[in-house]
Design a protein around this motif. Structure first.
Motif, PDB file in Angstrom:
ATOM      1  N   ARG A 171      90.401  25.342  33.831  1.00  0.00           N
ATOM      2  CA  ARG A 171      89.139  25.907  34.297  1.00  0.00           C
ATOM      3  C   ARG A 171      88.195  24.784  34.738  1.00  0.00           C
ATOM      4  N   SER A 172      87.541  25.009  35.877  1.00  0.00           N
ATOM      5  CA  SER A 172      86.573  24.029  36.374  1.00  0.00           C
ATOM      6  C   SER A 172      85.424  24.766  37.040  1.00  0.00           C
ATOM      7  N   VAL A 173      84.274  24.110  37.048  1.00  0.00           N
ATOM      8  CA  VAL A 173      83.094  24.655  37.719  1.00  0.00           C
ATOM      9  C   VAL A 173      82.510  23.542  38.587  1.00  0.00           C
ATOM     10  N   VAL A 174      82.342  23.848  39.889  1.00  0.00           N
ATOM     11  CA  VAL A 174      81.928  22.846  40.872  1.00  0.00           C
ATOM     12  C   VAL A 174      80.894  23.454  41.818  1.00  0.00           C
ATOM     13  N   PRO A 175      80.171  22.608  42.584  1.00  0.00           N
ATOM     14  CA  PRO A 175      79.256  23.151  43.596  1.00  0.00           C
ATOM     15  C   PRO A 175      80.045  23.770  44.750  1.00  0.00           C
ATOM     16  N   ASP A 176      79.500  24.823  45.345  1.00  0.00           N
ATOM     17  CA  ASP A 176      80.107  25.421  46.536  1.00  0.00           C
ATOM     18  C   ASP A 176      79.622  24.633  47.750  1.00  0.00           C
ATOM     19  N   GLU A 177      80.253  23.485  47.977  1.00  0.00           N
ATOM     20  CA  GLU A 177      79.829  22.570  49.030  1.00  0.00           C
ATOM     21  C   GLU A 177      79.951  23.207  50.425  1.00  0.00           C
ATOM     22  N   GLN A 178      81.019  23.948  50.637  1.00  0.00           N
ATOM     23  CA  GLN A 178      81.263  24.536  51.945  1.00  0.00           C
ATOM     24  C   GLN A 178      80.189  25.574  52.292  1.00  0.00           C
TER      25      GLN A 178
ATOM     26  N   ALA B  32      81.898  15.825  50.956  1.00  0.00           N
ATOM     27  CA  ALA B  32      81.484  15.640  52.347  1.00  0.00           C
ATOM     28  C   ALA B  32      82.370  16.442  53.299  1.00  0.00           C
ATOM     29  N   THR B  33      83.673  16.483  53.016  1.00  0.00           N
ATOM     30  CA  THR B  33      84.591  17.237  53.870  1.00  0.00           C
ATOM     31  C   THR B  33      84.232  18.710  53.903  1.00  0.00           C
ATOM     32  N   LEU B  34      83.922  19.283  52.742  1.00  0.00           N
ATOM     33  CA  LEU B  34      83.584  20.696  52.673  1.00  0.00           C
ATOM     34  C   LEU B  34      82.222  20.982  53.292  1.00  0.00           C
ATOM     35  N   ARG B  35      81.271  20.076  53.129  1.00  0.00           N
ATOM     36  CA  ARG B  35      79.956  20.267  53.739  1.00  0.00           C
ATOM     37  C   ARG B  35      80.078  20.286  55.263  1.00  0.00           C
ATOM     38  N   LEU B  36      80.870  19.371  55.796  1.00  0.00           N
ATOM     39  CA  LEU B  36      81.076  19.340  57.241  1.00  0.00           C
ATOM     40  C   LEU B  36      81.818  20.586  57.713  1.00  0.00           C
ATOM     41  N   GLN B  37      82.788  21.021  56.951  1.00  0.00           N
ATOM     42  CA  GLN B  37      83.532  22.231  57.308  1.00  0.00           C
ATOM     43  C   GLN B  37      82.606  23.443  57.352  1.00  0.00           C
TER      44      GLN B  37
ATOM     45  N   ARG C 220      83.072  28.250  41.841  1.00  0.00           N
ATOM     46  CA  ARG C 220      82.084  27.537  42.663  1.00  0.00           C
ATOM     47  C   ARG C 220      80.701  28.154  42.487  1.00  0.00           C
ATOM     48  N   LEU C 221      79.704  27.293  42.274  1.00  0.00           N
ATOM     49  CA  LEU C 221      78.326  27.728  42.116  1.00  0.00           C
ATOM     50  C   LEU C 221      77.527  27.418  43.374  1.00  0.00           C
ATOM     51  N   ALA C 222      76.632  28.322  43.721  1.00  0.00           N
ATOM     52  CA  ALA C 222      75.852  28.188  44.951  1.00  0.00           C
ATOM     53  C   ALA C 222      74.954  26.960  44.920  1.00  0.00           C
ATOM     54  N   CYS C 223      74.783  26.353  46.081  1.00  0.00           N
ATOM     55  CA  CYS C 223      73.840  25.252  46.277  1.00  0.00           C
ATOM     56  C   CYS C 223      72.623  25.824  47.012  1.00  0.00           C
ATOM     57  N   PRO C 224      71.510  26.045  46.330  1.00  0.00           N
ATOM     58  CA  PRO C 224      70.354  26.675  46.980  1.00  0.00           C
ATOM     59  C   PRO C 224      69.689  25.758  47.997  1.00  0.00           C
ATOM     60  N   LEU C 225      69.072  26.378  48.998  1.00  0.00           N
ATOM     61  CA  LEU C 225      68.281  25.657  49.983  1.00  0.00           C
ATOM     62  C   LEU C 225      66.910  25.363  49.395  1.00  0.00           C
ATOM     63  N   VAL C 226      66.470  24.104  49.479  1.00  0.00           N
ATOM     64  CA  VAL C 226      65.134  23.706  49.037  1.00  0.00           C
ATOM     65  C   VAL C 226      64.302  23.445  50.288  1.00  0.00           C
ATOM     66  N   ARG C 227      63.385  24.357  50.590  1.00  0.00           N
ATOM     67  CA  ARG C 227      62.581  24.268  51.808  1.00  0.00           C
ATOM     68  C   ARG C 227      61.393  23.347  51.571  1.00  0.00           C
ATOM     69  N   ARG C 228      61.285  22.328  52.411  1.00  0.00           N
ATOM     70  CA  ARG C 228      60.107  21.477  52.380  1.00  0.00           C
ATOM     71  C   ARG C 228      59.548  21.386  53.806  1.00  0.00           C
ATOM     72  N   ALA C 229      59.150  20.220  54.249  1.00  0.00           N
ATOM     73  CA  ALA C 229      58.379  20.143  55.500  1.00  0.00           C
ATOM     74  C   ALA C 229      59.119  19.505  56.663  1.00  0.00           C
ATOM     75  N   SER C 230      60.410  19.194  56.515  1.00  0.00           N
ATOM     76  CA  SER C 230      61.081  18.407  57.548  1.00  0.00           C
ATOM     77  C   SER C 230      61.818  19.237  58.596  1.00  0.00           C
ATOM     78  N   VAL C 231      61.689  20.557  58.557  1.00  0.00           N
ATOM     79  CA  VAL C 231      62.341  21.411  59.534  1.00  0.00           C
ATOM     80  C   VAL C 231      61.309  22.319  60.195  1.00  0.00           C
ATOM     81  N   SER C 232      61.351  22.372  61.530  1.00  0.00           N
ATOM     82  CA  SER C 232      60.516  23.291  62.304  1.00  0.00           C
ATOM     83  C   SER C 232      61.244  23.585  63.599  1.00  0.00           C
ATOM     84  N   PRO C 233      60.800  24.553  64.397  1.00  0.00           N
ATOM     85  CA  PRO C 233      61.434  24.800  65.697  1.00  0.00           C
ATOM     86  C   PRO C 233      61.318  23.565  66.592  1.00  0.00           C
ATOM     87  N   PRO C 234      62.276  23.388  67.505  1.00  0.00           N
ATOM     88  CA  PRO C 234      62.190  22.242  68.421  1.00  0.00           C
ATOM     89  C   PRO C 234      60.969  22.357  69.327  1.00  0.00           C
ATOM     90  N   ALA C 235      60.467  21.185  69.733  1.00  0.00           N
ATOM     91  CA  ALA C 235      59.248  21.171  70.539  1.00  0.00           C
ATOM     92  C   ALA C 235      59.492  21.733  71.938  1.00  0.00           C
TER      93      ALA C 235
END
Length: 347
Positions: free
Chosen positions: A167-174, A204-209, A329-344
């Motif tokens: 048994r193992s528990v890991v982040p759901d990178e993908q 990294a492989t799963l994040r890119l996938q 696999r456990l979910a990796c939540p999105l942490v919203r801060r200030a570095s994303v906005s619509p393109p200019a």
């Protein structure tokens, strides 16, 4: 004349001391303090023993008790370097929280990747009748279970095994990679650059996938020349980001596969005169608080669920929750801060 205080530790209070204070036999004290139900000890006598033990500050010998009973109140946690890292140390805290809920104590050994130290630690824990073990790693990777732990109750945390029954528990990178990319797409970004970290192991492989899957779901193809592979430190992230941004058709957003690379990417954008997030949106991965929350602008990133990994692993080990054989696999939540906005401008 100067009197020197003795540095000798006070003598340990024994069961015999409790017996003398309560004016009973040592056997009676043993029966009362062990809570044996098969003895007929009068209630006044039982209370006298308990009061004497409390007044004297008697502490039972946990090791001797473990040897007699063939079990221990300890849960072993063997780690490579988790205990020495600030953000992955949340794994330890999560495991400790779960263990304490069951009145168990976490016995932590950080091996610094030394096989000899790992073996000595396991041998020592087994000699203390420890029979439940967590194995945790700093980075999500594949490991081999130490031979001495085969047949013991083992749960892996932030790592996986070739043995499908472990048994193992890991982040759901993908799924995290998909979510990060979807967040950028929802803000209108279609030209997205990737700063890959080249880290060995599945993360990294799963994040890119996951990123490529989100692009395909949106009917977009990821241009290969917008994926730059560099080691995952700040300097390499800056070099990779500069390569992506110093071109006429530069990306309007970058997805960096860890926060250190994102920190370097932010420095590269600033050196090129790009405003963030107006000219460039940026998203990372890990949510290293010492980095992500203190950049300017603060970094939107994906949270690695370290506390939950440790908590779920220990809870399953102690029978409070159920983990099926294999990888959970456990979910990796999105942490919203200030570095994303619509393109200019429209890409």
């Amino acid at each position: 004349m100067t009197r020197h205080r003795s540095t000798r530790p006070p003598a340990r209070i024994t069961m015999q001391d409790v017996a003398e204070a309560a004016q009973v036999s040592q056997t009676t004290v043993s029966f009362v303090l062990s809570g044996r139900p098969d003895t007929s000890i009068a209630e006044p006598t039982r209370q006298r023993v308990l009061e004497a033990a409390q007044a004297l500050g008697y502490r039972p010998n946990a090791m001797a008790r473990a040897l007699r009973q063939g079990t221990s109140t300890l849960v072993g946690l063997i780690s490579d370097e988790v205990a020495t890292t600030p953000f992955a140390g949340l794994i330890v805290r999560g495991a400790q929280d779960a263990a304490w809920q069951h009145r168990r104590i976490l016995a932590l050994v950080s091996t610094s990747h030394r096989d000899d130290l790992e073996q000595e630690a396991i041998d020592s824990l087994l000699q203390h009748q420890v029979d439940t073990f967590l194995i945790a790693t700093m980075f999500h990777r594949r490991i081999t279970i130490p031979p001495a732990l085969r047949g013991q109750a083992v749960v892996l945390v932030n790592c996986i095994s070739d043995d499908a029954l472990v048994r193992s528990v890991v982040p759901d990178e993908q799924a995290g990679g998909r979510l990060a990319t979807t967040h950028l797409l929802e803000h209108g970004h279609t030209r997205i650059g990737i700063v890959d970290t080249l880290h060995p192991g599945p993360a990294a492989t799963l994040r890119l996938q996951g990123h490529l899957e989100a692009m395909a779901d949106a009917g977009l193809a990821q241009a290969p020349d917008r994926i730059v592979h560099r080691p995952g430190d700040q300097e390499a992230g800056e070099q990779a980001a500069r390569q992506l941004l110093d071109r006429p058709d530069r990306p309007t957003a970058l997805f960096c596969l860890n926060d250190r690379a994102a920190m370097g990417a932010q420095a590269a954008a600033r050196s090129l005169g790009l405003r963030m997030p107006e000219d460039l949106s940026l998203i990372g991965y890990d949510n290293q608080e010492v980095i992500a929350a203190h950049l300017h602008p603060a970094l939107t990133t994906m949270q690695l669920p370290h506390h939950e990994l440790g908590y779920q692993g220990a809870s399953a080990l102690l029978g409070a929750t159920t983990l099926p054989p294999g990888c959970t696999r456990l979910a990796c939540p999105l942490v919203r801060r200030a570095s994303v906005s619509p393109p200019a401008r429209t890409p």
